[in-house]
Each structure stands twice: as C-alpha cells, then as structure tokens.
Enzyme design. Structure first.
Site, PDB file in Angstrom:
ATOM      1  N   ARG A  19       0.810  -1.214   0.000  1.00  0.00           N
ATOM      2  CA  ARG A  19       0.000   0.000   0.000  1.00  0.00           C
ATOM      3  C   ARG A  19       0.851   1.276   0.000  1.00  0.00           C
ATOM      4  O   ARG A  19       0.340   2.358  -0.242  1.00  0.00           O
ATOM      5  CB  ARG A  19      -0.965  -0.023   1.212  1.00  0.00           C
ATOM      6  CG  ARG A  19      -2.042  -1.092   1.071  1.00  0.00           C
ATOM      7  CD  ARG A  19      -2.722  -1.428   2.392  1.00  0.00           C
ATOM      8  NE  ARG A  19      -1.936  -2.369   3.194  1.00  0.00           N
ATOM      9  CZ  ARG A  19      -2.342  -2.896   4.359  1.00  0.00           C
ATOM     10  NH1 ARG A  19      -3.522  -2.580   4.846  1.00  0.00           N
ATOM     11  NH2 ARG A  19      -1.574  -3.744   5.016  1.00  0.00           N
ATOM     12  N   ASP A 112       5.847  -1.797  11.386  1.00  0.00           N
ATOM     13  CA  ASP A 112       5.304  -0.615  10.709  1.00  0.00           C
ATOM     14  C   ASP A 112       4.597   0.294  11.714  1.00  0.00           C
ATOM     15  O   ASP A 112       3.569   0.884  11.436  1.00  0.00           O
ATOM     16  CB  ASP A 112       4.374  -1.019   9.554  1.00  0.00           C
ATOM     17  CG  ASP A 112       3.179  -1.843   9.996  1.00  0.00           C
ATOM     18  OD1 ASP A 112       3.138  -2.269  11.170  1.00  0.00           O
ATOM     19  OD2 ASP A 112       2.277  -2.062   9.160  1.00  0.00           O
TER      20      ASP A 112
HETATM   21  C1  UD1 Z   1      -1.912  -6.579  10.966  1.00  0.00           C
HETATM   22  C2  UD1 Z   1      -2.822  -7.499  11.791  1.00  0.00           C
HETATM   23  C3  UD1 Z   1      -4.055  -6.709  12.237  1.00  0.00           C
HETATM   24  C4  UD1 Z   1      -3.613  -5.477  13.019  1.00  0.00           C
HETATM   25  C5  UD1 Z   1      -2.652  -4.618  12.200  1.00  0.00           C
HETATM   26  C6  UD1 Z   1      -2.067  -3.528  13.070  1.00  0.00           C
HETATM   27  C7  UD1 Z   1      -2.581  -9.796  10.961  1.00  0.00           C
HETATM   28  C8  UD1 Z   1      -3.154 -10.841  10.122  1.00  0.00           C
HETATM   29  N1  UD1 Z   1      -3.225  -8.635  10.993  1.00  0.00           N
HETATM   30  O1  UD1 Z   1      -2.612  -6.208   9.794  1.00  0.00           O
HETATM   31  O2  UD1 Z   1      -4.881  -7.508  13.036  1.00  0.00           O
HETATM   32  O3  UD1 Z   1      -4.753  -4.707  13.383  1.00  0.00           O
HETATM   33  O4  UD1 Z   1      -1.540  -5.432  11.739  1.00  0.00           O
HETATM   34  O5  UD1 Z   1      -1.318  -2.644  12.302  1.00  0.00           O
HETATM   35  O6  UD1 Z   1      -1.565 -10.024  11.600  1.00  0.00           O
HETATM   36  N2  UD1 Z   1       4.709  -9.187   7.757  1.00  0.00           N
HETATM   37  C9  UD1 Z   1       5.622 -10.230   7.696  1.00  0.00           C
HETATM   38  N3  UD1 Z   1       5.357 -11.268   6.862  1.00  0.00           N
HETATM   39  C10 UD1 Z   1       4.234 -11.316   6.095  1.00  0.00           C
HETATM   40  C11 UD1 Z   1       3.307 -10.262   6.182  1.00  0.00           C
HETATM   41  C12 UD1 Z   1       3.561  -9.209   7.040  1.00  0.00           C
HETATM   42  O7  UD1 Z   1       6.665 -10.207   8.372  1.00  0.00           O
HETATM   43  O8  UD1 Z   1       4.084 -12.295   5.353  1.00  0.00           O
HETATM   44  C13 UD1 Z   1       4.999  -8.041   8.648  1.00  0.00           C
HETATM   45  C14 UD1 Z   1       4.995  -6.721   7.919  1.00  0.00           C
HETATM   46  O9  UD1 Z   1       6.304  -6.394   7.461  1.00  0.00           O
HETATM   47  C15 UD1 Z   1       4.507  -5.757   8.987  1.00  0.00           C
HETATM   48  C16 UD1 Z   1       3.660  -6.624   9.904  1.00  0.00           C
HETATM   49  O10 UD1 Z   1       3.993  -7.957   9.612  1.00  0.00           O
HETATM   50  O11 UD1 Z   1       5.577  -5.207   9.744  1.00  0.00           O
HETATM   51  C17 UD1 Z   1       2.156  -6.388   9.695  1.00  0.00           C
HETATM   52  O12 UD1 Z   1       1.859  -6.627   8.324  1.00  0.00           O
HETATM   53  P1  UD1 Z   1       0.739  -5.789   7.577  1.00  0.00           P
HETATM   54  O13 UD1 Z   1       0.615  -6.336   6.221  1.00  0.00           O
HETATM   55  O14 UD1 Z   1       0.970  -4.346   7.734  1.00  0.00           O
HETATM   56  O15 UD1 Z   1      -0.562  -6.210   8.428  1.00  0.00           O
HETATM   57  P2  UD1 Z   1      -1.935  -5.427   8.559  1.00  0.00           P
HETATM   58  O16 UD1 Z   1      -2.750  -5.651   7.368  1.00  0.00           O
HETATM   59  O17 UD1 Z   1      -1.674  -4.034   8.944  1.00  0.00           O
HETATM   60 CA    CA Z   2       0.111  -2.768   9.194  1.00  0.00          CA
END
Ligand code: UD1
Ligand code: CA
Length: 463
Positions: A19, A112
């Site tokens: 995003r 993040d």
């Molecule tokens: C996530 C949470 C959501 C929460 C939100 C808070 C899940 C499924 N959802 O959603 O409940 O309200 O954060 O901001 O956990 N990442 C990895 N590997 C991956 C995907 C993501 O390490 O395969 C890391 C990203 O780099 C990031 C964090 O996990 O630092 C969160 O990922 P992001 O895609 O931002 O999750 P949200 O959709 O925000």
């Molecule tokens: Ca997030």
C-alpha cells in the site's frame, strides 16, 4: 531462566508494504529521520530480550543489512514464500527453537509502527507477567478502526479472537477496539498455537491473529490497552504516514513550547526527536531541525532554515540557511541564504552572510564573511574581514589544500586564495588579489591586474 524473562523478541519485517506503492520495503521508510525498522528495533531492544530476531523476506537482503548494520546483535530470519504474519512467526520460532525448546516469554511486534515506544512495551510485558496469561495482545481503541483487526470479546469481556477487517461481518466491523500487532506469548503456548494455522481467509494468508484463538486451548488469553493510542498506530500507506508524522511533530513542538521555546508555527516547524533547544530560543516558520541539533538559549532560527546535526550557541541568529554538522558560536550571525556544509567552527560574534558557502572552515571570534564567498578547508583568525566575492581555491583537481589567514586581516573584495597558502596577522589585501604565495604578518599585498581601455571599441555586429 524465570518464566517471566523475555527470552526472545520477534520483529516482523517481511512484508512488502504494497500500500506504500514504493520500490523500497515499507519498514525502510523514515519517520522523523529514522527508519520504521530502526525505531521499533530501539524500543524492543530496550527490553533486553535474550534474542532479538527480525523476520525478512521482501527485499530480504536489504532489510537484513539495514537491521544488522543498526544492531549487530540482531538475528535475521528469512520467511519462506508462504505469506502472512502467522507464517513469519512460524519461521522465526522454528529457528529460535532449533537448539532446544524456547522457554519464558516471547514478544512479537510488527515493524510498521514508528511510534512504538519502550514504555508501552514495558507496560505490556509487566501486565502479561502479572496476569498469568499464556498470551496477551496489545490493543487500542480508535475513533476510526478501518483496516485493523478487531478484538472480539464475549459477553463477560473475555477476549475470544481477532477478526481481520476483510473477514469481519458488520457487527464485528462496528468494534473500535483493535489489534496493534504487538503480543507477548509464553514460548510454549506460542509454539503450540501457531502449529495449526491455515490460510482459509479473505487474504489467503497465514494470520498470526488466529494464534490467539488457538492459544486459548492452552491457557488464558488477555488484552492490554496501550496507554497512548498514537504510540501503536500502524502505517500502511503514505496518507497514514503523513498524518502520524504531523501528530507526532505537533507533540514534539508542544513539548519544546512548554520548555520555554517560542515556536511561531508548529504546522511548518519540523523537529526530530534528538534535537535539544534552550529557553527563550525562537524557532520561526519553515524550519527543519534534524539529527542531534542543539540550539542555545535566546538563539533565533528561521524562517526557512534547515539544521542537520548543528550546534547553535546562545544568542546566535540563523536565517534562511542550511547548516550541517557545524558549530556556530555565541551571538554569531548566519544568513540569509548561507550554506554551511559539514565541519565548520564559527567563533563568537562571527558572521557568514548572504550567498556564503563554507566547508571545514574555522572562523575565529568576530571574523566576518559577509557576502558571496566560498571558504573551504580554511582557518581564519579573529576579527578578520573577508571582502565580498572572495574564494578559497582549495581544489587542484586531485587534492584539497588548506588556506590559513591570520587575525585582524582585511581582505579586499574579489580575492582568490590559491591553496596551500598562508597569510599572517594584520595583513591588508587589495581588491581582486590573487594570492598564490605566503604573505608575512603586518604587510599589504595586491596583485598586478592591469586595466586596459580600448577607446571607441564596438562589438563586431555593430561595426
Ligand atoms: C496486521 C494485523 C491486524 C492489526 C494490524 C495492526 C494480521 C493478520 N493482521 O494487519 O490484526 O490490526 O496489523 O497494524 O496479523 N509481515 C511479515 N510477513 C508477512 C506479512 C507481514 O513479516 O508475510 C509483517 C509486515 O512487514 C509488517 C507486519 O507484519 O511489519 C504487519 O503486516 P501488515 O501487512 O501491515 O498487516 P496489517 O494488514 O496491517
Ligand atoms: Ca500494518
């Protein structure tokens, strides 16, 4: 190891951050001068985890390098090609348990969240340890919970599960209590809870949020509300980034105003976290105070000034200028339109005026460089005055050379000092001098510069 000790911390940094629409991973974007990743690493490291792990995948080498170069104790874990926060933790736990089962507590945090601070994490850990929970999620209540996972509780208020925005029904979407993506788990509970994760959901990802529900089979699960909602806000796109940066900057400005600093317009004044400002200093609009900048009492900075790792002593004025890694002495006068590159030392009551550029220049007390000059790799004594349009020619195309000019020197307009060259104290130089050789103290120097007049001359096209 006591079971309450923090045996490991896992920072999730494998996501692409789609995003953000960026060619670089989201966690390497900066917030108030430092990347999201480094900010979260600092806060997490403050809790002294036995192991500090960072999970990477998207541009993994780049993120790994950024993590390692910032903190050499970090362990980098690579997530495989299965997506989701749950998969990231599965990969991390596999590696962290490779030399025997992990015991104690494990902290998990998304990367993040630029304002995640050590106090909030400490409070979460303490709550978790006192509660006897096997898992505690850090939550907050937001006016606009769009995009976040919602905390679903039963009628007695016990946490049941987390539902992602994209999987939520209308009554779940109406919940304002959200998951911040920070958790503390008992290591054994976590290992079991992540075993059965699947990707049967709207995004086809392995959700870490599902592990909370499975953890309930092993032990009690609870939630701890972050005392400060701003500290746990996530950044998914640049609109959220700008809004969070502005909210944080306003707090920083308000902090300094309460410490006795005049800030005329906090909307256009950007102050990074490591800046220090003395009482009765005045910061005018359009100023950017960055890095380890220190501003003394009664100094005036701005308007439209950028200070990067600068030290501005009391009473000094810096207007419409850019100053980098430079020490400006008491009551010195800089600007407007002055460019001070790294390595300058300007004495008390000195001056660097309009369209003056300096680099590695040492300027004594009361010495003035008022107009249109370049002073680089130079030492100027005290109470010396440099005429407008004077240049230190410090570069011969291969090497940089030094210029030394003594105290009480009067340099005429438009001089050229061809370094290496030394000029003694009390010297006066004629206008337009090209000084190639050393000049002894208390002398006058000028260079031949014959004026020729051709009477009645016209350009060819007029002849
Ligand atoms: C996530 C949470 C959501 C929460 C939100 C808070 C899940 C499924 N959802 O959603 O409940 O309200 O954060 O901001 O956990 N990442 C990895 N590997 C991956 C995907 C993501 O390490 O395969 C890391 C990203 O780099 C990031 C964090 O996990 O630092 C969160 O990922 P992001 O895609 O931002 O999750 P949200 O959709 O925000
Ligand atoms: Ca997030």
């Amino acid at each position: 190891m006591a079971s309450s000790a923090l045996s490991a911390a896992i920072i999730l940094a494998a996501g692409e951050g789609t995003r953000m629409k960026s060619s670089k991973p989201k966690v390497l974007h900066t917030f108030a001068g430092k990347t999201f990743l480094n900010r979260v690493m600092d806060s997490v490291a403050a809790l002294n985890p036995g192991t500090l792990a960072v999970v990477v995948r998207f541009q993994g080498e780049r993120v790994a390098e950024a993590a390692r170069s910032y903190n050499e104790h970090v362990i980098v874990i690579e997530q495989d090609d299965k997506p989701g926060t749950g998969r990231a933790v599965q990969c991390a736990m596999e590696q962290l348990s490779a030399n025997g089962e992990l015991t104690g507590s494990v902290l998990i945090a998304a990367s993040d969240m630029p304002l995640l601070d050590a106090e909030t994490l400490g409070a979460l850990l303490e709550f978790h340890n006192n509660s006897g929970n096997g898992a505690t999620v850090l939550t907050t209540v937001l006016d606009d919970p769009t995009g976040y996972g919602r905390i679903i509780r039963d009628s007695e208020g016990n946490v049941l599960r987390i539902v992602e925005q994209k999987d939520a029904n209308s009554s779940e979407l109406a919940v304002h209590e959200v998951n911040t993506s920070v958790y503390v788990f008992d290591a054994a509970v976590l290992s079991k809870a992540i075993k059965g994760l699947n990707s049967n959901n709207a995004q086809g990802e392995f959700y870490l949020t599902d592990a909370l529900e499975t953890a309930k089979r092993e032990s009690a699960v609870g939630a701890f509300a972050a005392p400060d909602p701003l500290s746990v806000e996530g950044v998914n796109d640049r609109v959220q980034l700008a809004a969070l940066a502005r909210a944080h900057n306003l707090r920083v400005c308000e902090h300094w105003m309460r410490e006795g600093v005049d800030i005329l317009d906090p909307q256009t004044t950007w102050i990074e976290d490591d800046v220090i400002i003395g009482r009765d200093a005045v910061i005018l609009p359009g100023s950017f105070l960055q890095g380890h900048t220190v501003i003394g009492e009664n100094a005036v900075v701005g308007p439209y000034t950028t200070l990067i790792g600068a030290t501005i002593d009391a009473e000094a004025h810096v207007e419409r200028s850019r100053v980098q890694e430079t020490h400006i002495g008491r009551a010195a006068n800089i600007g407007p339109w002055t460019y001070l590159r790294p390595g300058n030392e300007l004495g008390e009551g000195s001056k660097a005026g309009a369209f003056v550029e300096m680099k590695k220049a040492h300027i004594g007390n009361g010495t003035k460089v008022p107009h249109l000059s370049y002073v680089g790799d130079a030492d100027l004594g005290e109470h010396t005055n440099i005429g407008g349009g004077t240049i230190t020619a410090n570069y011969d195309g291969v090497h940089k050379h030094h210029t030394t000019i003594g105290s009480n020197v009067h340099v005429g307009a438009g001089n050229l000092f061809v370094a290496p060259v030394t000029v003694g104290d009390g010297v006066t130089t004629g206008a337009g001098s090209v000084v190639r050789h050393d000049v002894p103290s208390d002398s006058m120097v000028y260079s031949e510069n014959t004026q020729h007049v051709v009477e009645g001359w016209k350009p060819e096209w007029e002849r």
